[in-house]
Design an enzyme around this catalytic site. Structure first.
Site, short mmCIF file in Angstrom:
data_model
loop_
_atom_site.label_atom_id
_atom_site.label_comp_id
_atom_site.label_asym_id
_atom_site.label_seq_id
_atom_site.Cartn_x
_atom_site.Cartn_y
_atom_site.Cartn_z
CE LYS A 16 56.05 145.51 -41.44
NZ LYS A 16 56.65 146.27 -42.52
N GLY A 40 50.62 150.03 -42.14
CA GLY A 40 49.61 149.60 -43.02
C GLY A 40 50.16 148.51 -43.72
CD GLN A 223 55.75 151.22 -37.61
OE1 GLN A 223 55.68 150.85 -36.49
NE2 GLN A 223 54.54 151.37 -38.08
#
Ligand code: GDP
Ligand code: IMO
Ligand code: MG
Length: 444
Positions: A16, A40, A223
């Site tokens: 992402k 992260g 996520q």
């Protein structure tokens, strides 16, 4: 009013960060809408690697306003470290804004996260130990501390003194856990408030004003769909709503303000932490993918579990997020594999199942039904046009697109910004009304 959501379609770490960075060029504002420093996100610029946990991935562009929205839980110490680290590397962080309504992750949340995981022992979720679950729990219980509380030391101390005895009592039940004192935490909080005051804002109006001016706003998920608290494999999930709907609640926009949802997925799958994972590979092929893909957790350094691509979960993720287009990352990692497997359905207790089961117990009993595809030997890092990909790679992409039912518009063949194949005009280009403005950047 073009707002675009970037959402992970798998178990996180789909790339992402790279996707946001690639698309952010055309954008005025990037907003993180949920999660915390459990995320992260890696952005690679030439030889420079940036690992971002709380700061949105658009921060590397000087024209972008980076917003940490009300749906995020913020560890102020991490945020300060991250801002300092970016500044030290020459990145201008003056336009980073954090919502006054975002909840604070306190040191006792981190200790409580660890304590709960220890007590769950064999059934632990495998959290990142960042205090995410306990912080969101306090928010739901209405005893949380918000970023704006950091600006008023007396109010902060009062609220903290109300809840800390319960936190300490909870921690005392688990051996080896620390106890916390009001004075020490209140002093820290006052310092955090002092440092972060210039960045605090009513971000909902920042976002709304940008949309009203016709500027492009990107909402960056953390996520992924399968870790969503409602739509993932509960309880092996995170404590927020990574799905595209979470961008509305956590970013401060309405559903009709979203005109594009870009799903991010990689050409295989990974998962960090516990929980069922039907296509997991524990053999040499899996090890090879993990090695080539450098599949080590950005936040915890844990090795990521690796598996084949799961199209059952893809169809589900496209549906629950109303995905309009897809960026496919890490296609280069599959180069050199003779035969690529793709899970198209599950066998559960002898029956074929085509739709993602909402129960983690059912998922744990699912055996993948695979289709097999010939691989390709060539490295593809240098490819910039679909036509230049090996035939078998093109075929694999076409099959994924067919299974998703929406176009794959961007294909990534390496971590760097430029290592990207654009199949069509970038989805955002049509939405840019005028050069991005930074007017309205106002700490409230
Ligand atoms: P995120 O959490 O979804 O932002 O993903 P992470 O940053 O945690 O993990 C993705 C990793 O893959 C990062 O190290 C990226 O630099 C890297 N990456 C992203 N896209 C590609 C790609 O197409 N090829 C390769 N080889 N690496 C990629
Ligand atoms: P990005 O944004 C992958 C996983 C943890 C654990 C579960 C719950 O980089 O994709 P938590 O600490 O959130 O309570 O842990 O969720 N997890 C992630 N896995 N990428 C992430 O973020 C993750 N953030 C949390 O490993 O299984
Ligand atoms: Mg990640």
């Amino acid at each position: 009013m073009p707002a675009t959501v970037i959402v992970g379609l798998q178990w996180g770490d789909e790339g992402k960060g790279k996707t946001t960075d690639v698309l952010a060029e055309q954008t005025a504002m990037v907003v993180r809408y949920q999660g915390g420093d459990n995320a992260g996100h890696t952005v690679v610029l030439g030889n420079e690697v940036f690992k971002l946990h709380l700061v949105p991935s658009g921060v590397l562009y000087p024209h972008i306003v980076s917003v940490i929205g009300p749906g995020v839980v913020v560890n102020p110490a991490t945020l300060i470290d991250e801002l300092d680290g970016l500044s030290a590397r020459g990145v201008d962080v003056a336009r980073v804004r954090v919502s006054r309504s975002a909840h604070v992750v306190m040191p006792y949340h981190i200790a409580l996260d660890r304590a709960l995981e220890m007590r769950l022992a064999g059934e632990a979720v495998g959290t990142t130990h960042r205090g995410i679950g306990p912080a969101y729990s306090d928010r739901a219980l209405r005893i949380g501390l918000r970023m704006e509380d950091l600006l008023d030391p007396q109010r902060f101390r009062h609220k903290l003194a109300r809840t800390l005895p319960d936190k300490n009592a909870g921690l005392a039940r688990t051996e080896g856990m620390p106890q916390f004192e009001v004075d020490e935490l209140a002093d820290k909080a006052a310092e955090w408030g002092r440092r972060l005051r210039p960045h605090m804002a009513d971000t909902t109006w920042l976002v709304q004003d940008a949309l009203a001016r016709g500027e492009q706003v990107l909402l960056e998920g953390a996520q992924g769909t399968l870790l969503d608290i409602d739509h993932g494999s509960y309880p092996y999930v995170t404590s927020s709503s990574p799905v595209a709907g979470g961008a509305c609640t956590g970013g401060g926009i309405g559903p009709l303000q979203v005109d594009e949802v870009i799903g991010v997925m990689k050409a295989y799958s990974t998962r960090v932490g516990s929980g069922p994972y039907p296509t997991e590979l524990t053999d040499e092929i899996g090890k090879g993918i993990a090695q080539r893909g450098r599949e080590v957790g950005t936040t915890t350094g844990r090795p990521r579990r690796v598996g084949w691509f799961d199209a059952v979960s893809l169809r589900y993720a496209v549906a629950v997020n109303s995905v309009s287009s897809i960026m496919l990352n890490k296609l280069d990692i599959l180069s050199g594999i003779d035969e690529i497997l793709l899970c198209v359905a599950y066998d559960v207790d002898g029956e074929r199942v085509d739709s993602w089961p909402s129960s983690a117990d059912v998922l744990a009993r699912a055996t993948p039904i695979y289709e097999r595809f010939p691989g390709w030997g060539e490295e593809i890092h240098g490819v910039r046009a679909l036509a230049d990909l090996p035939e078998n790679a093109r075929r694999y992409v076409a099959v994924l697109e067919d299974l998703a039912g929406v176009p794959i518009v961007l294909i990534s063949v390496g971590p760097e910004r430029s290592q990207t194949i654009e199949r069509a005009a970038r989805p955002l280009r049509r939405g840019v009304a005028r050069p991005p403005s930074t007017a309205g950047v106002h700490p409230a």
